[in-house]
Motif scaffolding. Sequence first.
Motif, PDB file in Angstrom:
ATOM      1  N   UNK A  28      -5.183 -78.421  15.049  1.00  0.00           N
ATOM      2  CA  UNK A  28      -5.411 -77.039  14.579  1.00  0.00           C
ATOM      3  C   UNK A  28      -5.018 -76.123  15.734  1.00  0.00           C
ATOM      4  N   UNK A  29      -3.858 -75.466  15.616  1.00  0.00           N
ATOM      5  CA  UNK A  29      -3.327 -74.689  16.725  1.00  0.00           C
ATOM      6  C   UNK A  29      -4.101 -73.396  16.950  1.00  0.00           C
ATOM      7  N   UNK A  30      -4.719 -72.847  15.911  1.00  0.00           N
ATOM      8  CA  UNK A  30      -5.520 -71.629  16.086  1.00  0.00           C
ATOM      9  C   UNK A  30      -6.795 -71.922  16.858  1.00  0.00           C
ATOM     10  N   UNK A  31      -7.439 -73.046  16.523  1.00  0.00           N
ATOM     11  CA  UNK A  31      -8.714 -73.379  17.145  1.00  0.00           C
ATOM     12  C   UNK A  31      -8.552 -74.205  18.413  1.00  0.00           C
ATOM     13  N   UNK A  32      -7.343 -74.789  18.628  1.00  0.00           N
ATOM     14  CA  UNK A  32      -7.121 -75.626  19.799  1.00  0.00           C
ATOM     15  C   UNK A  32      -7.836 -76.950  19.728  1.00  0.00           C
ATOM     16  N   UNK A  33      -7.991 -77.503  18.521  1.00  0.00           N
ATOM     17  CA  UNK A  33      -8.712 -78.761  18.345  1.00  0.00           C
ATOM     18  C   UNK A  33      -7.779 -79.816  17.754  1.00  0.00           C
ATOM     19  N   UNK A  34      -8.159 -81.091  17.905  1.00  0.00           N
ATOM     20  CA  UNK A  34      -7.392 -82.192  17.309  1.00  0.00           C
ATOM     21  C   UNK A  34      -8.352 -83.262  16.813  1.00  0.00           C
ATOM     22  N   UNK A  35      -7.885 -84.033  15.819  1.00  0.00           N
ATOM     23  CA  UNK A  35      -8.726 -85.057  15.189  1.00  0.00           C
ATOM     24  C   UNK A  35      -7.870 -86.289  14.916  1.00  0.00           C
ATOM     25  N   UNK A  36      -8.403 -87.484  15.270  1.00  0.00           N
ATOM     26  CA  UNK A  36      -7.730 -88.755  15.028  1.00  0.00           C
ATOM     27  C   UNK A  36      -8.537 -89.591  14.053  1.00  0.00           C
ATOM     28  N   UNK A  37      -7.839 -90.246  13.125  1.00  0.00           N
ATOM     29  CA  UNK A  37      -8.522 -91.155  12.197  1.00  0.00           C
ATOM     30  C   UNK A  37      -7.476 -92.017  11.511  1.00  0.00           C
ATOM     31  N   UNK A  38      -7.958 -93.119  10.940  1.00  0.00           N
ATOM     32  CA  UNK A  38      -7.073 -94.025  10.240  1.00  0.00           C
ATOM     33  C   UNK A  38      -6.877 -93.635   8.783  1.00  0.00           C
ATOM     34  N   UNK A  39      -5.841 -94.203   8.179  1.00  0.00           N
ATOM     35  CA  UNK A  39      -5.529 -93.919   6.775  1.00  0.00           C
ATOM     36  C   UNK A  39      -6.718 -94.233   5.878  1.00  0.00           C
ATOM     37  N   UNK A  40      -7.406 -95.322   6.137  1.00  0.00           N
ATOM     38  CA  UNK A  40      -8.524 -95.718   5.289  1.00  0.00           C
ATOM     39  C   UNK A  40      -9.721 -94.754   5.434  1.00  0.00           C
ATOM     40  N   UNK A  41      -9.700 -93.913   6.487  1.00  0.00           N
ATOM     41  CA  UNK A  41     -10.782 -92.946   6.708  1.00  0.00           C
ATOM     42  C   UNK A  41     -10.446 -91.556   6.170  1.00  0.00           C
ATOM     43  N   UNK A  42      -9.298 -91.414   5.522  1.00  0.00           N
ATOM     44  CA  UNK A  42      -8.859 -90.093   5.080  1.00  0.00           C
ATOM     45  C   UNK A  42      -9.913 -89.397   4.227  1.00  0.00           C
ATOM     46  N   UNK A  43     -10.568 -90.127   3.330  1.00  0.00           N
ATOM     47  CA  UNK A  43     -11.531 -89.499   2.423  1.00  0.00           C
ATOM     48  C   UNK A  43     -12.741 -88.945   3.171  1.00  0.00           C
ATOM     49  N   UNK A  44     -12.957 -89.432   4.410  1.00  0.00           N
ATOM     50  CA  UNK A  44     -14.067 -88.916   5.201  1.00  0.00           C
ATOM     51  C   UNK A  44     -13.692 -87.642   5.978  1.00  0.00           C
ATOM     52  N   UNK A  45     -12.415 -87.304   5.985  1.00  0.00           N
ATOM     53  CA  UNK A  45     -11.938 -86.161   6.770  1.00  0.00           C
ATOM     54  C   UNK A  45     -11.213 -85.138   5.909  1.00  0.00           C
ATOM     55  N   UNK A  46     -11.561 -85.109   4.631  1.00  0.00           N
ATOM     56  CA  UNK A  46     -10.862 -84.192   3.725  1.00  0.00           C
ATOM     57  C   UNK A  46     -11.058 -82.729   4.106  1.00  0.00           C
ATOM     58  N   UNK A  47     -12.237 -82.442   4.684  1.00  0.00           N
ATOM     59  CA  UNK A  47     -12.505 -81.045   5.032  1.00  0.00           C
ATOM     60  C   UNK A  47     -11.504 -80.503   6.038  1.00  0.00           C
ATOM     61  N   UNK A  48     -10.886 -81.413   6.836  1.00  0.00           N
ATOM     62  CA  UNK A  48      -9.901 -80.951   7.810  1.00  0.00           C
ATOM     63  C   UNK A  48      -8.639 -80.417   7.141  1.00  0.00           C
ATOM     64  N   UNK A  49      -8.402 -80.843   5.911  1.00  0.00           N
ATOM     65  CA  UNK A  49      -7.174 -80.467   5.198  1.00  0.00           C
ATOM     66  C   UNK A  49      -7.425 -79.418   4.121  1.00  0.00           C
ATOM     67  N   UNK A  50      -8.566 -78.777   4.190  1.00  0.00           N
ATOM     68  CA  UNK A  50      -8.858 -77.782   3.158  1.00  0.00           C
ATOM     69  C   UNK A  50      -7.880 -76.620   3.199  1.00  0.00           C
ATOM     70  N   UNK A  51      -7.176 -76.450   4.325  1.00  0.00           N
ATOM     71  CA  UNK A  51      -6.176 -75.381   4.396  1.00  0.00           C
ATOM     72  C   UNK A  51      -5.035 -75.610   3.406  1.00  0.00           C
ATOM     73  N   UNK A  52      -4.876 -76.828   2.935  1.00  0.00           N
ATOM     74  CA  UNK A  52      -3.804 -77.097   1.971  1.00  0.00           C
ATOM     75  C   UNK A  52      -4.042 -76.396   0.643  1.00  0.00           C
ATOM     76  N   UNK A  53      -5.299 -76.168   0.304  1.00  0.00           N
ATOM     77  CA  UNK A  53      -5.617 -75.561  -0.990  1.00  0.00           C
ATOM     78  C   UNK A  53      -6.291 -74.213  -0.884  1.00  0.00           C
ATOM     79  N   UNK A  54      -6.700 -73.832   0.336  1.00  0.00           N
ATOM     80  CA  UNK A  54      -7.487 -72.611   0.477  1.00  0.00           C
ATOM     81  C   UNK A  54      -8.957 -72.839   0.175  1.00  0.00           C
ATOM     82  N   UNK A  55      -9.305 -74.082  -0.129  1.00  0.00           N
ATOM     83  CA  UNK A  55     -10.660 -74.460  -0.515  1.00  0.00           C
ATOM     84  C   UNK A  55     -11.426 -74.803   0.760  1.00  0.00           C
ATOM     85  N   UNK A  56     -11.802 -73.763   1.541  1.00  0.00           N
ATOM     86  CA  UNK A  56     -12.393 -74.028   2.836  1.00  0.00           C
ATOM     87  C   UNK A  56     -13.492 -73.027   3.143  1.00  0.00           C
TER      88      UNK A  56
END
Length: 920
Positions: free
Chosen positions: A118-146
């Motif tokens: 996240x370039x605005x906040x200066x943060x980064x997050x690492x996770x595996x493909x199988x953990x994607x459902x646990x990190x959906x909130x990080x991608x809320x910018x894709x829909x504006x649902x945040x």
Amino acid sequence: MPLSLSEVKDRAIRFAQEWQGETREHAEAKAFWGDFFNVFGVNRRRVATFEEPVKKLSGHQGFIDLLWKGTLLVEHKSRGKDLDKAVQQAKDYFPGLKDHELPKYILVSDFARFRLYDLDEGTSFDFGLEELHQHLHLFSFLTGYQKRQYQAEDPANIKAAELMGELHDALLRGGYHGHKLEVLLVRILFCLFAEDTAIFEKDAFREFLEAHTRPDGSDVGAQLAQFFSILDQPPQERQRQLPAHLQQLPYVNGSLFTEFFPFPAFDAGLREQLIRCTYFDWSRISPAIFGSLFQSVTDPVKRRNLGAHYTSEANILKVIQGLFLDELRQELAQAGQNRPRLDALHRRLEQLRFLDPSCGCGNFLVVTYRELRLLEQEILERLFQDRRATGQTVDLALYARVQVDQAYGIEVEEFPARIAEVAMWLMDHQLNLRLSEAFGNLYLRLPLTRTARIVHGNALTTDWETVAPKHQLSYILGNPPFVGAMLMDEQQRQELLNVAGPLKSAGVLDYVAAWYLKAAQYVQGTTIRVALVSTNSITQGEQVSILWNEMLNRYKMHVQFAHRTFKWSNEARGNANVFCVIVGYGEEALPTRRLFDYATPKSEPQELKVKNINPYLVDGPELLVTNRTQPLSNVPPMRFGSMPRDGGNLILTEEEKDEFLLTEPNAAKWIRPYTGAQEFINGYTRYCLWLERIGPSELKSLPQIVKRVEATRVFRAASKASSTQKFASTPTLFCQIAQPNTQYLLIPRVSSERRLYVPIGFLSPETIANDQVLTIADATPFLFGVLTSAMHMAWMRQICGRLKSDYRYSKDIVYNNFPFPASPSAKQVAAVEAAAQQVLAARAQFPEESLATLYDPLTMPPALVRAHQQLDRAVDLCYRPAAFPTELSRLEFLFEQYRQLQAPLLPPPPTPKRPRKSAA
């Protein structure tokens, strides 16, 4: 329609299961990212491109793996490759992108691992493909649902307003102006916000402009007209032949897109300017703040200081917390998990109605609505706290009851009135998304069937009953215009007088007093509570007795809570330096009232629970301090200085005096030092021709004086004021002469509010005091000590009027009403006199310094500070042994002393007649 959170989670789990194998081929990578976007309900082909060509800083051609302009850049590597190198490679593409195309996020992946920056906040997050459902909130910018936290000082609010300002100017240069331009800007704002907050599909408005309008801009106006008309049509009424990008638009309604007017002609540059706006993240704006900024885009003068005058949320909260919010929060705390009590509080929230009769862009309405919705959400979360454990799905449409149509406003200008309506919708939508996130299912209020009732009209000539029926209304709140009595135009003055009706001396009142009076008239016979912000002038000086005599005695208002003087400011550029009070009032006499005091106007408030709050915002009796011609205490009279009314002909500067004496040396004995507030405080001297005892022959022998006397006569004779004309017959004399013949005490009539003490001092009768000062002949050191003490300064600050923000000392209302120590002992008098001499001695240590410098809080010498502190203690002991911890405690004591002094002067209350006995 955006997906619910549960749907997104299910898709993410399936996606991870399907892509456990290694992804190698280019076609497989495209499929991978297509499915990744599909998890969030976003069509990858519509928003992002593969292999986007770009020139690197080195000049070599590069290709971005996946680019969503202005939002996301994706760089993928084969499984197991170094993701740090992928990040650096992604950043190497930045120089080849335009500013508005730069991404806010970088996503790197080897198809088994993800790293999101996240370039605005200066943060980064690492996770595996199988953990994607646990990190959906990080991608809320894709829909504006945040979910976002909105900060008053967030530069995004100002950046957004600047973008709209640039678009406004471009349209204006093209000849598009007036009402239609303002409506167009409001509609565009809604669309920009909608595509970033899940009302539209993500970036739908941008795609419409980029993909479905011509690059030369020739058809943009016509296409916008169609786009807006579709938003105003229910799906069942739309033509079946509409293209898909229009057919999928939601039905908005709410009258926002109903009015038809000719659309502007665009060119390539104007089209590009509009598209550039779509690359900004409009989900970041705060409707509570942005409304005021948006209003300023049409005014070049205001825009140069963009953000200078919007009202900070902290100040709005001071109003609504005291008015109702703290009480509601207390009820919520007491309800705990008790369902009947929570239900009862929820029903109460649903019934509340609030009116801002000077709403501007709706700041107060928006923040008030937000706070009610947040309370409602807390209630719902408590009522359905077991929903996660039981898997219960809550139909939010049934339970979310607080609605925008609980808000009413009146605004004299049309553009901010329309902005207020839209700001309420934007806030409503943000709160719906917040509620959606809490409950895991998407809740939208479309079409817009309910709206805040914002009336475009003059609040002082509008019948408030036609806007908000008072049998439904709960609260009136707001920030009416700050216009001083001397600064009103004729229309404003007439509006004030019309509201005031038979009230005598209403012309002395500030413009804001009209809102106080009209609200008091409106709430008669109701339980409606009012809280208004105003300049502190309505609780100081002569305005108090005029306004509050009417409020207390005619309309039976009671002050229910109040904030004493504080600085009304914001966190934006160019803070407005206004000193304000908040007064909450109504017909109900509360047994306990809340008074917020400030150590300094910039301090944080301290809450006091008090029995009563009087019009001076002091815990004390309902007293009104009125003008008196004689002192209430046994002290010598105070008089105005002498008034020349000479057109400057009898007054000389130092240089003029020296030059005058070179040509008229025999005039020296007729020239006297001459001082007023400016001269006394700032340490310079002027001179005057004081000709009170000059004989005719001597006057004739001084031609330069005769010349100035003649000029004085001509000036007075030409005056429009008959009172000045009559003094043309005595041009050697000042018009009003009040010069003491003995040593006297000088008090400046105007002094800076920054000073803790108004500088006063002794002068010899040789120095002529002008009408900008007040004098007391034969004043004693004891009188000097009391007048320059913290005790008298507290009274002066509260009772005096103001010139701008400076103190304006008045003999009739400040000095003549001041409760001097009633019967100080000889020892106490001696202590005050000794301390007063120490103050004068401390000043004398700095003979080259002006009183302005000596009494500046930043440069006041420690010796003078200590001398004043000693004097304050000595004067305090003349009143009582106990110390006064705050200025407010001094005022409470002084008002009680004033009540006791004034009581013998008041007529006795009428004796109630005994009922006659009935005949036997």
